[in-house]
Design an enzyme around this catalytic site. Structure first.
Site, PDB file in Angstrom:
ATOM      1  N   CYS B 248       0.858  -1.184   0.000  1.00  0.00           N
ATOM      2  CA  CYS B 248       0.000   0.000   0.000  1.00  0.00           C
ATOM      3  C   CYS B 248       0.889   1.225   0.000  1.00  0.00           C
ATOM      4  O   CYS B 248       1.590   1.490  -0.964  1.00  0.00           O
ATOM      5  CB  CYS B 248      -0.971  -0.020   1.174  1.00  0.00           C
ATOM      6  SG  CYS B 248      -0.184  -0.146   2.792  1.00  0.00           S
ATOM      7  N   ARG B 253      -2.218  -0.729   5.490  1.00  0.00           N
ATOM      8  CA  ARG B 253      -3.432  -1.243   4.845  1.00  0.00           C
ATOM      9  C   ARG B 253      -3.171  -2.622   4.255  1.00  0.00           C
ATOM     10  O   ARG B 253      -4.038  -3.491   4.250  1.00  0.00           O
ATOM     11  CB  ARG B 253      -3.891  -0.268   3.754  1.00  0.00           C
ATOM     12  CG  ARG B 253      -4.556   0.974   4.279  1.00  0.00           C
ATOM     13  CD  ARG B 253      -4.887   1.944   3.157  1.00  0.00           C
ATOM     14  NE  ARG B 253      -3.705   2.622   2.648  1.00  0.00           N
ATOM     15  CZ  ARG B 253      -3.696   3.458   1.615  1.00  0.00           C
ATOM     16  NH1 ARG B 253      -4.815   3.705   0.969  1.00  0.00           N
ATOM     17  NH2 ARG B 253      -2.588   4.039   1.222  1.00  0.00           N
TER      18      ARG B 253
END
Lengths: 146, 297
Positions: B248, B253
């Site tokens: 990410c 994430r």
């Protein structure tokens, strides 16, 4: 570079620096809880508020100048207590200062509070963004008022 | 002695059902001496505003990252941290947090680098716990420090470095879990996260775009096995891949996606590239693709 620092902001800084790093977080939480509600007259005017993009959480602020000096209003959600704390420090530290005093606040004031170790330098930058936007808004208001 | 497993039917369909507990299970195990509860949030003060009784806070910035080098703490640092939080090596750890367990999954991934055996996520995290009106307290958790052994990190199985990703392009599926605007290169950072930026926008050639939060249902729990299979196995084309790399912006994430691929869908060798776009998008002469197509090398 804090020689231009107005007394309320200097007091807040000294209050933080007098504490252990861990306790500074608690103090920030107290500020967070003290973030004033918006005055009635601004509650239905989201258009007046500017989003602070430097903060990870949605925070909006608005600068007003009246005969008592400068006032900073901010809103941030309860789920973002750190951001609320930053906004509250600035709102309380700036309230009632003259426009010249606010414009002269050093841009590195947020870095002087000793919060880097407690909340990380990256997060402190959110407060730097808030201060810069408040000063820019103030400059625009003064220019518009001629 | 690990705590008993949550027998919830939903979890039985996942590859590793023991990696999740429900809010109901946790509520019944608040006093279980084998269970240590950890809250990990994006906002460093959120825990202080109210947390699950008995939980301790672990912050990704100030606890898990090395303060100088862009890396995680070492074995000694991790042992010191867990010891100070009253967590022993054989304890069952349940991690929960805000924003669909985003940071909780990141903490779980870091704990896995140190091989902590029994670490689970609370399905639905902080948001579901609160939505269900369950108990929160501002009372400080009193912790007895315990012994935690110094175990050196083993990065290789679940962590990819930039060089690994360069070598993987074209041979190993890559999953980009950022927002569509970041994937196409329209933005160099997440909406509202300008401080974690890169000099170039776009994605790593061949990477499929699956924004991380697609794995979460509206109530912050993980979607069902069938729904997740449809997204990753079919739509993103992972099929029966035996190796996958997710990335990410700084690896948080993609930790969430790493959890989904590894523990819910059972992919065998999933690595998280934590350097992610803040490294790749600022590196000199690495290949980048802009636009909506995955592209090729």
């Amino acid at each position: 570079m804090t020689e231009n620092l107005p007394a309320p902001l200097a007091e807040i800084r000294d209050e933080f620096l007098a504490l252990e790093v861990r306790e500074r977080l608690q103090l920030l939480l107290e500020y967070s809880n003290e973030l004033p509600e918006l005055p009635e007259r601004y509650r239905d005017h989201p258009d007046l508020f500017e989003r602070v993009l430097e903060c990870q959480s949605p925070v909006f602020l608005f600068v007003e100048v009246d005969e008592h000096g400068v006032h900073l209003y901010a809103t941030a959600p309860a789920e973002a207590p750190t951001t609320r704390g930053f906004a509250s420090i600035l709102a309380q530290g700036i309230d009632g200062l003259s426009p010249d005093e606010v414009l002269a606040i050093p841009g590195d004031y947020p870095q002087s509070l000793g919060l880097a170790a407690a909340v990380s330098p990256l997060r402190v930058r959110g407060m730097t963004g808030m201060l810069a936007r408040a000063q820019r808004q103030l400059g625009e208001r003064l220019a518009a008022a001629g | 002695m690990p705590a008993e497993l949550d027998p919830a039917e939903k979890f039985a369909a996942y590859a590793n059902p023991h990696r999740l507990v429900s809010t109901e299970w946790l509520a019944a195990h608040l006093e279980d001496p084998a269970v240590r509860i950890v809250e990990s949030d994006e906002d460093v003060l959120l825990y202080e505003t109210g947390h699950i009784p008995g939980s301790v806070k672990i912050d990704w910035h100030t606890d898990l990252n090395d303060p100088v080098v862009r890396d995680y703490v070492d074995g000694e640092g991790f042992a010191k941290l867990l010891s100070s939080k009253g967590i022993a090596r054989d304890d069952t750890i349940v991690i929960y947090g805000d924003k669909n367990n985003w940071w909780a999954a990141y903490a779980l991934w870091v704990f896995t680098l140190f091989g902590h055996e029994d670490v689970r996520l609370l399905d639905g995290g902080r948001d579901l716990w609160i939505a269900e009106g369950r108990e929160l307290t501002t009372e400080a958790t009193v912790v007895e420090p315990v012994e935690y052994p110094v175990v050196e990190r083993d990065d290789a199985p679940i962590r990819a470095y930039k060089e690994d990703v360069l070598a993987a392009i074209g041979t190993e599926p890559l999953i980009d879990v950022r927002s569509p605007e970041e994937y196409t290169g329209e933005r160099t950072h997440m909406p509202a996260y300008p401080e974690e930026s890169a000099l170039r926008g776009g994605h790593i050639p061949t990477a499929a775009s699956v924004p991380w939060a697609r794995a979460a249902a509206p109530d912050a729990t993980f979607k069902s096995r069938d729904e997740l299979d449809a997204i990753y196995r079919d739509e993103a084309g992972l099929g029966e891949a035996d190796r996958v790399i997710a990335y990410c912006r700084i690896g948080e994430r993609s930790s969430h996606t790493w959890f989904v691929l590894t523990h819910l869908l059972g992919y065998p060798n999933v690595r998280n590239y934590d350097g992610s776009w803040t490294e790749w998008g600022s590196s000199v002469r690495v290949p980048i693709v802009t636009g909506a197509e995955p592209g090729s090398l």
